[in-house]
Structures are given as C-alpha cells and as structure tokens.
Design a protein around this motif. Structure first.
Motif, PDB file in Angstrom:
ATOM      1  N   LEU A 232       0.927  -1.328   0.062  1.00 22.36           N
ATOM      2  CA  LEU A 232       0.140  -0.069   0.046  1.00 22.36           C
ATOM      3  C   LEU A 232       0.946   1.360  -0.072  1.00 22.36           C
ATOM      4  N   ALA A 233       2.205   1.015  -0.045  1.00 24.31           N
ATOM      5  CA  ALA A 233       3.113   2.126  -0.017  1.00 24.31           C
ATOM      6  C   ALA A 233       2.796   3.418  -0.975  1.00 24.31           C
ATOM      7  N   ASN A 234       2.428   2.991  -2.102  1.00 23.73           N
ATOM      8  CA  ASN A 234       2.101   3.934  -3.397  1.00 23.73           C
ATOM      9  C   ASN A 234       0.441   3.844  -3.551  1.00 23.73           C
ATOM     10  N   ALA A 235      -0.341   3.319  -2.602  1.00 21.46           N
ATOM     11  CA  ALA A 235      -1.789   3.439  -2.881  1.00 21.46           C
ATOM     12  C   ALA A 235      -2.305   4.503  -2.639  1.00 21.46           C
ATOM     13  N   HIS A 236      -3.180   5.137  -3.129  1.00 27.97           N
ATOM     14  CA  HIS A 236      -4.161   6.519  -2.675  1.00 27.97           C
ATOM     15  C   HIS A 236      -5.118   6.017  -1.872  1.00 27.97           C
ATOM     16  N   ILE A 237      -5.096   6.172  -0.599  1.00 34.84           N
ATOM     17  CA  ILE A 237      -6.099   5.796   0.188  1.00 34.84           C
ATOM     18  C   ILE A 237      -6.746   7.000   0.759  1.00 34.84           C
ATOM     19  N   GLY A 238      -8.188   7.176   0.660  1.00 37.50           N
ATOM     20  CA  GLY A 238      -8.708   8.275   1.396  1.00 37.50           C
ATOM     21  C   GLY A 238      -9.665   7.948   2.679  1.00 37.50           C
TER      22      GLY A 238
ATOM     23  N   VAL B 238     -21.635  -1.143  12.819  1.00 36.93           N
ATOM     24  CA  VAL B 238     -20.505  -1.007  11.766  1.00 36.93           C
ATOM     25  C   VAL B 238     -19.652   0.037  12.264  1.00 36.93           C
ATOM     26  N   ILE B 239     -18.158  -0.145  12.564  1.00 39.72           N
ATOM     27  CA  ILE B 239     -17.510   1.043  13.005  1.00 39.72           C
ATOM     28  C   ILE B 239     -16.391   1.183  11.950  1.00 39.72           C
ATOM     29  N   GLY B 240     -16.044   0.601  11.026  1.00 39.98           N
ATOM     30  CA  GLY B 240     -15.133   0.782  10.084  1.00 39.98           C
ATOM     31  C   GLY B 240     -15.684   0.084   8.838  1.00 39.98           C
ATOM     32  N   GLN B 241     -15.130   0.403   7.602  1.00 36.46           N
ATOM     33  CA  GLN B 241     -15.469  -0.029   6.188  1.00 36.46           C
ATOM     34  C   GLN B 241     -14.385   0.207   5.381  1.00 36.46           C
ATOM     35  N   CYS B 242     -13.761  -0.437   4.483  1.00 36.00           N
ATOM     36  CA  CYS B 242     -13.046  -0.342   3.504  1.00 36.00           C
ATOM     37  C   CYS B 242     -13.411  -0.767   2.358  1.00 36.00           C
ATOM     38  N   GLU B 243     -13.484   0.060   1.216  1.00 37.15           N
ATOM     39  CA  GLU B 243     -14.209  -0.177  -0.083  1.00 37.15           C
ATOM     40  C   GLU B 243     -13.167   0.366  -0.982  1.00 37.15           C
ATOM     41  N   THR B 244     -13.407   0.078  -2.482  1.00 38.57           N
ATOM     42  CA  THR B 244     -12.593   0.536  -3.564  1.00 38.57           C
ATOM     43  C   THR B 244     -13.025   1.911  -3.715  1.00 38.57           C
ATOM     44  N   GLY B 245     -12.068   2.637  -4.328  1.00 39.65           N
ATOM     45  CA  GLY B 245     -12.567   4.346  -4.310  1.00 39.65           C
ATOM     46  C   GLY B 245     -13.634   4.470  -5.451  1.00 39.65           C
ATOM     47  N   SER B 246     -13.651   3.865  -6.347  1.00 40.47           N
ATOM     48  CA  SER B 246     -14.491   4.321  -7.427  1.00 40.47           C
ATOM     49  C   SER B 246     -15.968   3.851  -6.992  1.00 40.47           C
ATOM     50  N   PRO B 247     -16.947   4.336  -7.497  1.00 39.02           N
ATOM     51  CA  PRO B 247     -18.389   3.992  -7.035  1.00 39.02           C
ATOM     52  C   PRO B 247     -18.598   2.749  -7.317  1.00 39.02           C
ATOM     53  N   GLN B 248     -19.440   1.972  -6.538  1.00 33.44           N
ATOM     54  CA  GLN B 248     -19.704   0.275  -6.934  1.00 33.44           C
ATOM     55  C   GLN B 248     -21.139   0.290  -7.122  1.00 33.44           C
ATOM     56  N   GLY B 249     -21.569  -0.829  -7.592  1.00 29.75           N
ATOM     57  CA  GLY B 249     -22.925  -1.200  -7.889  1.00 29.75           C
ATOM     58  C   GLY B 249     -23.583  -0.625  -9.119  1.00 29.75           C
ATOM     59  N   ALA B 250     -24.816  -1.114  -9.163  1.00 29.05           N
ATOM     60  CA  ALA B 250     -25.732  -0.805 -10.208  1.00 29.05           C
ATOM     61  C   ALA B 250     -26.110   0.898 -10.094  1.00 29.05           C
TER      62      ALA B 250
ATOM     63  N   PHE C 195      -8.565   2.924  -2.315  1.00 29.91           N
ATOM     64  CA  PHE C 195      -9.579   2.629  -1.405  1.00 29.91           C
ATOM     65  C   PHE C 195     -10.135   3.795  -0.870  1.00 29.91           C
ATOM     66  N   ILE C 196     -11.182   4.025   0.060  1.00 33.56           N
ATOM     67  CA  ILE C 196     -11.800   4.619   0.870  1.00 33.56           C
ATOM     68  C   ILE C 196     -11.859   4.068   2.030  1.00 33.56           C
ATOM     69  N   ILE C 197     -11.615   4.439   3.108  1.00 32.06           N
ATOM     70  CA  ILE C 197     -11.798   3.603   4.622  1.00 32.06           C
ATOM     71  C   ILE C 197     -12.491   4.613   5.352  1.00 32.06           C
ATOM     72  N   THR C 198     -13.814   4.065   5.825  1.00 29.04           N
ATOM     73  CA  THR C 198     -14.587   4.990   6.498  1.00 29.04           C
ATOM     74  C   THR C 198     -14.648   4.595   8.016  1.00 29.04           C
ATOM     75  N   LEU C 199     -14.551   5.430   8.861  1.00 31.94           N
ATOM     76  CA  LEU C 199     -14.503   5.268  10.241  1.00 31.94           C
ATOM     77  C   LEU C 199     -15.517   5.926  11.167  1.00 31.94           C
ATOM     78  N   ASP C 200     -16.192   5.284  12.048  1.00 32.50           N
ATOM     79  CA  ASP C 200     -17.276   5.673  12.941  1.00 32.50           C
ATOM     80  C   ASP C 200     -16.455   6.904  14.050  1.00 32.50           C
TER      81      ASP C 200
END
Length: 198
Positions: free
Chosen positions: A39-45, A60-72, A95-100
């Motif tokens: 992850l050294a060169n990954a862009h994580i928001g 839910v107190i945390g979630q990691c997801e890919t940065g591009s919008p997913q789903g239909a 990636f986007i990591i969301t924290l409570d």
C-alpha cells in the motif's frame, strides 16, 4: 481528536492518512507493519462519519471499499458520486476507509489501531492465477482489490476436526502467542466483513 458538534455526515480525515503512514507504513515506526508494504504507493482516502450504521444486528465502526463508485448506478448518479469523491480527495483513491467518529472518539488507542489495521488488511493487491501480484499492463501500477479474511471457519469444525483439518493452524498459532502491540477488542464490526457474511 475532533468535535462532533456541527459535524457533517461524512468529512475527509486527512489527518488519519498522515497518521497511518507514520505509524504503519514508515519502517522507522516501532509498530510499522511490512504486511502493508503493497500500500506504500496506494491512494487511500479516509472519512469520518457520524451516520449510524448497523448491519446484521451489529454496529459497523469501519469499512474499506474501493474508491470508484460500485454497484448498479446510472450514468448521472455514478458521475455525481465520483465528483464527491474527487472533491474530498483530489482524485478517485484506490481505497476509501470510513471510520465511525463517535466510536473512535471513545475507544482506546489499541482499539483504534486494531480497527484501522483491520480495514487496511482489506486493502489488497490483486493476484494472478499463479498467486503473483497483479499489475496493470498499461500503467505498470498495482491492481488493487478488497480482500476477505484469512480465516473463515466454524468453531465447531475446528473443535471437532482440529486446526489443521479446518485450515486455521496459522490463526491458532498466532492466537496462542501474546499480542505484538496490545490487547484490543473491536469485535466483528467492519462493514466490509459484514457485506460478505452469508
């Protein structure tokens, strides 16, 4: 850390990104983790949120997801979601990591570190059919993906057939050693994990 008064639903947590790099990615840190080297060169928001999120009866107190919008999504909703992400982070992160924010304000240092690292472990470099790290043929950049847990097994199977038969020997061995950093308790409160629970 921050005040929850006048807090928006989601706020970029740029300070968390700096802290993660100094704490887990910098080799000179006493708690650096080489398992995150990919992850050294990954862009994580990173995002703080005060939006309550419960899934399958658990907070839910945390979630990691890919940065591009997913789903239909239609073209406009996808473009709108991508615009919001770019406004938060300057570009679409890997990636986007969301924290409570409420949980993180009240938890101890070990719990916070364990939560963030749990989410970082979901941020993985994809592998090819032979298990080698995958790279984009055009750019040479790593191809990232969301990784599931190392162990997904039933206690009853381990109890009845043992850790070797159940494929959890490494987890049992790790559990039998003292923690490397500190004892922490975050339960199964990851939105990424709960999405995969059947």
């Amino acid at each position: 850390m921050f005040g929850l008064d006048d807090f928006k639903s989601f706020v970029p947590a740029h300070d968390v990104g700096d802290w993660v790099e100094a704490t887990f990615f910098d080799p000179s840190s006493p708690v650096a983790n080489p398992e995150h080297d990919h992850l050294a060169n990954a862009h994580i928001g990173y995002l703080w949120t005060v939006v309550e999120n419960n899934r399958k009866g658990k907070r839910v107190i945390g979630q990691c997801e890919t940065g591009s919008p997913q789903g239909a999504m239609g073209k406009w909703p996808r473009a709108r979601a991508e615009q919001q992400v770019v406004e938060w982070f300057g570009s679409v992160p890997d990636f986007i990591i969301t924290l409570d924010a409420e949980y993180c304000q009240q938890c101890g240092d070990a719990e916070f570190m364990a939560l963030v690292e749990h989410e970082l472990y979901h941020a993985a470099q994809d592998v090819d059919a032979f298990g080698a790290p995958k790279f984009n043929k055009m750019t040479g950049q790593p191809v990232f993906t969301i990784r599931g847990h190392d162990v997904e097994q039933f206690i009853g199977v381990v109890r009845r057939y043992g850790p070797d038969a159940a494929g959890v020997r490494a987890m049992v061995d790790a559990a039998n050693r003292p923690p490397e950093i500190a004892r922490a308790h975050i339960e199964h409160s990851c939105g990424t994990c709960l999405l995969r629970v059947a």
